[in-house]
Write a protein that holds these residues in place. Structure first.
Motif, PDB file in Angstrom:
ATOM      1  N   CYS A  28       0.831  -1.199   0.000  1.00 34.92           N
ATOM      2  CA  CYS A  28       0.000   0.000   0.000  1.00 34.92           C
ATOM      3  C   CYS A  28       0.873   1.260   0.000  1.00 34.92           C
ATOM      4  O   CYS A  28       2.088   1.198   0.137  1.00 34.92           O
ATOM      5  CB  CYS A  28      -0.930   0.000   1.208  1.00 34.92           C
ATOM      6  SG  CYS A  28      -0.078  -0.197   2.772  1.00 34.92           S
ATOM      7  N   ILE A  29       0.218   2.391  -0.156  1.00 34.11           N
ATOM      8  CA  ILE A  29       0.886   3.688  -0.106  1.00 34.11           C
ATOM      9  C   ILE A  29       0.478   4.353   1.198  1.00 34.11           C
ATOM     10  O   ILE A  29      -0.711   4.478   1.484  1.00 34.11           O
ATOM     11  CB  ILE A  29       0.481   4.559  -1.313  1.00 34.11           C
ATOM     12  CG1 ILE A  29       0.907   3.884  -2.621  1.00 34.11           C
ATOM     13  CG2 ILE A  29       1.080   5.958  -1.196  1.00 34.11           C
ATOM     14  CD1 ILE A  29       0.298   4.514  -3.865  1.00 34.11           C
ATOM     15  N   LEU A  30       1.453   4.761   1.985  1.00 34.48           N
ATOM     16  CA  LEU A  30       1.190   5.458   3.234  1.00 34.48           C
ATOM     17  C   LEU A  30       1.318   6.954   2.984  1.00 34.48           C
ATOM     18  O   LEU A  30       2.245   7.392   2.310  1.00 34.48           O
ATOM     19  CB  LEU A  30       2.192   5.048   4.313  1.00 34.48           C
ATOM     20  CG  LEU A  30       2.374   3.556   4.553  1.00 34.48           C
ATOM     21  CD1 LEU A  30       3.393   3.320   5.661  1.00 34.48           C
ATOM     22  CD2 LEU A  30       1.059   2.887   4.877  1.00 34.48           C
ATOM     23  N   ILE A  31       0.389   7.718   3.530  1.00 34.90           N
ATOM     24  CA  ILE A  31       0.431   9.168   3.380  1.00 34.90           C
ATOM     25  C   ILE A  31       0.325   9.777   4.772  1.00 34.90           C
ATOM     26  O   ILE A  31      -0.658   9.532   5.479  1.00 34.90           O
ATOM     27  CB  ILE A  31      -0.714   9.687   2.491  1.00 34.90           C
ATOM     28  CG1 ILE A  31      -0.702   8.959   1.145  1.00 34.90           C
ATOM     29  CG2 ILE A  31      -0.593  11.194   2.313  1.00 34.90           C
ATOM     30  CD1 ILE A  31      -1.953   9.175   0.318  1.00 34.90           C
ATOM     31  N   PHE A  32       1.325  10.541   5.146  1.00 36.56           N
ATOM     32  CA  PHE A  32       1.328  11.182   6.457  1.00 36.56           C
ATOM     33  C   PHE A  32       0.802  12.603   6.313  1.00 36.56           C
ATOM     34  O   PHE A  32       1.288  13.379   5.499  1.00 36.56           O
ATOM     35  CB  PHE A  32       2.733  11.158   7.061  1.00 36.56           C
ATOM     36  CG  PHE A  32       3.117   9.786   7.516  1.00 36.56           C
ATOM     37  CD1 PHE A  32       2.941   9.414   8.840  1.00 36.56           C
ATOM     38  CD2 PHE A  32       3.623   8.862   6.619  1.00 36.56           C
ATOM     39  CE1 PHE A  32       3.264   8.132   9.258  1.00 36.56           C
ATOM     40  CE2 PHE A  32       3.952   7.586   7.030  1.00 36.56           C
ATOM     41  CZ  PHE A  32       3.773   7.212   8.356  1.00 36.56           C
TER      42      PHE A  32
ATOM     43  N   ALA B 241       4.639  -1.502   3.374  1.00 33.71           N
ATOM     44  CA  ALA B 241       4.159  -0.579   2.351  1.00 33.71           C
ATOM     45  C   ALA B 241       5.116  -0.497   1.175  1.00 33.71           C
ATOM     46  O   ALA B 241       6.320  -0.735   1.298  1.00 33.71           O
ATOM     47  CB  ALA B 241       3.975   0.806   2.967  1.00 33.71           C
ATOM     48  N   HIS B 242       4.554  -0.102   0.037  1.00 33.59           N
ATOM     49  CA  HIS B 242       5.356   0.146  -1.159  1.00 33.59           C
ATOM     50  C   HIS B 242       6.208   1.397  -0.960  1.00 33.59           C
ATOM     51  O   HIS B 242       7.394   1.416  -1.291  1.00 33.59           O
ATOM     52  CB  HIS B 242       4.443   0.304  -2.377  1.00 33.59           C
ATOM     53  CG  HIS B 242       5.155   0.806  -3.580  1.00 33.59           C
ATOM     54  ND1 HIS B 242       6.015   0.013  -4.309  1.00 33.59           N
ATOM     55  CD2 HIS B 242       5.181   2.023  -4.169  1.00 33.59           C
ATOM     56  CE1 HIS B 242       6.529   0.719  -5.295  1.00 33.59           C
ATOM     57  NE2 HIS B 242       6.038   1.945  -5.240  1.00 33.59           N
ATOM     58  N   ALA B 243       5.582   2.448  -0.431  1.00 32.34           N
ATOM     59  CA  ALA B 243       6.266   3.727  -0.211  1.00 32.34           C
ATOM     60  C   ALA B 243       5.400   4.588   0.695  1.00 32.34           C
ATOM     61  O   ALA B 243       4.226   4.297   0.913  1.00 32.34           O
ATOM     62  CB  ALA B 243       6.516   4.447  -1.538  1.00 32.34           C
ATOM     63  N   ALA B 244       6.008   5.656   1.194  1.00 30.46           N
ATOM     64  CA  ALA B 244       5.291   6.607   2.035  1.00 30.46           C
ATOM     65  C   ALA B 244       5.511   8.016   1.511  1.00 30.46           C
ATOM     66  O   ALA B 244       6.585   8.337   1.006  1.00 30.46           O
ATOM     67  CB  ALA B 244       5.763   6.505   3.480  1.00 30.46           C
ATOM     68  N   VAL B 245       4.490   8.840   1.673  1.00 33.61           N
ATOM     69  CA  VAL B 245       4.519  10.236   1.266  1.00 33.61           C
ATOM     70  C   VAL B 245       4.498  11.077   2.531  1.00 33.61           C
ATOM     71  O   VAL B 245       3.656  10.855   3.402  1.00 33.61           O
ATOM     72  CB  VAL B 245       3.285  10.563   0.387  1.00 33.61           C
ATOM     73  CG1 VAL B 245       3.226  12.034   0.060  1.00 33.61           C
ATOM     74  CG2 VAL B 245       3.295   9.709  -0.882  1.00 33.61           C
ATOM     75  N   LEU B 246       5.438  12.034   2.641  1.00 33.93           N
ATOM     76  CA  LEU B 246       5.429  12.876   3.831  1.00 33.93           C
ATOM     77  C   LEU B 246       6.141  14.195   3.605  1.00 33.93           C
ATOM     78  O   LEU B 246       6.916  14.345   2.663  1.00 33.93           O
ATOM     79  CB  LEU B 246       6.030  12.154   5.033  1.00 33.93           C
ATOM     80  CG  LEU B 246       7.553  12.061   5.129  1.00 33.93           C
ATOM     81  CD1 LEU B 246       7.953  12.059   6.583  1.00 33.93           C
ATOM     82  CD2 LEU B 246       8.032  10.788   4.497  1.00 33.93           C
TER      83      LEU B 246
END
Length: 184
Positions: free
Chosen positions: A66-70, A85-90
């Protein structure tokens, strides 16, 4: 389906609102889950392409890729267990989330106004923006997304981070944008 998980304060709705606005503009079905509601958008969507889990501070999610978004306000994250997760956005200034992601070995896509950010603006006015991907990233399906720019038409004033985070998450999900860009 592209699962996206939002972390942060339930009162911080900027990124969720921006994502839902963008997906509506792209005529894409989304299942939006919060602590208070489960909503299918549009209500008669023939196909659901995105799952947006936004319950404030999910403590444990068993979902890979999944994609994590902070969110901007990530106070009180505490002892959450992040999924694979695949990647995170922050926001690059969110040091607590950055440390948590580093400990879990999750790739990070930073969104801010610095040239060091992965996603930033190459131009910005009250009614338009050009969002710039500064270096390559990989989608959840493994496809390479080369550096590029996306013109965005703003239907009303928009905050910087929610807009940048939305475009970053959609690029990570492999979303196709119209040649004219995005309207939010």
């Amino acid at each position: 389906m592209n699962p996206m998980i939002l972390y942060g304060s339930e009162k911080d709705n900027g990124v969720a609102y921006m994502l839902l606005t963008a997906l509506h503009s792209l005529h894409t079905g989304v299942l939006h889950l919060t602590t208070q509601a489960l909503t299918l958008l549009p209500p008669v969507a023939p196909d659901i392409s995105y799952l947006l889990l936004d319950d404030g501070q999910v403590r444990s999610v068993q979902m890979d890729g999944c994609i994590l978004i902070f969110k901007t306000d990530c106070g009180g994250l505490g002892d959450i267990v992040l999924p694979k997760a695949h990647a995170a956005v922050l926001d690059p200034e969110n040091e607590h989330a950055a440390a948590l992601l580093q400990a879990h070995h999750i790739p990070v896509v930073t969104c801010g106004l610095s040239q060091k950010s992965t996603v930033t603006f190459s131009s910005r006015t009250p009614t338009t923006a050009v969002v710039s991907l500064q270096r390559e990233i990989h989608t959840t399906s493994g496809a390479l997304v080369d550096p590029r720019e996306l013109p965005v038409t703003l239907s009303s004033p928009r905050e910087d981070y929610p807009l940048l985070a939305t475009v970053a998450a959609l690029w990570l999900a492999g979303t196709s944008f119209p040649k004219s860009g995005l309207v939010v």
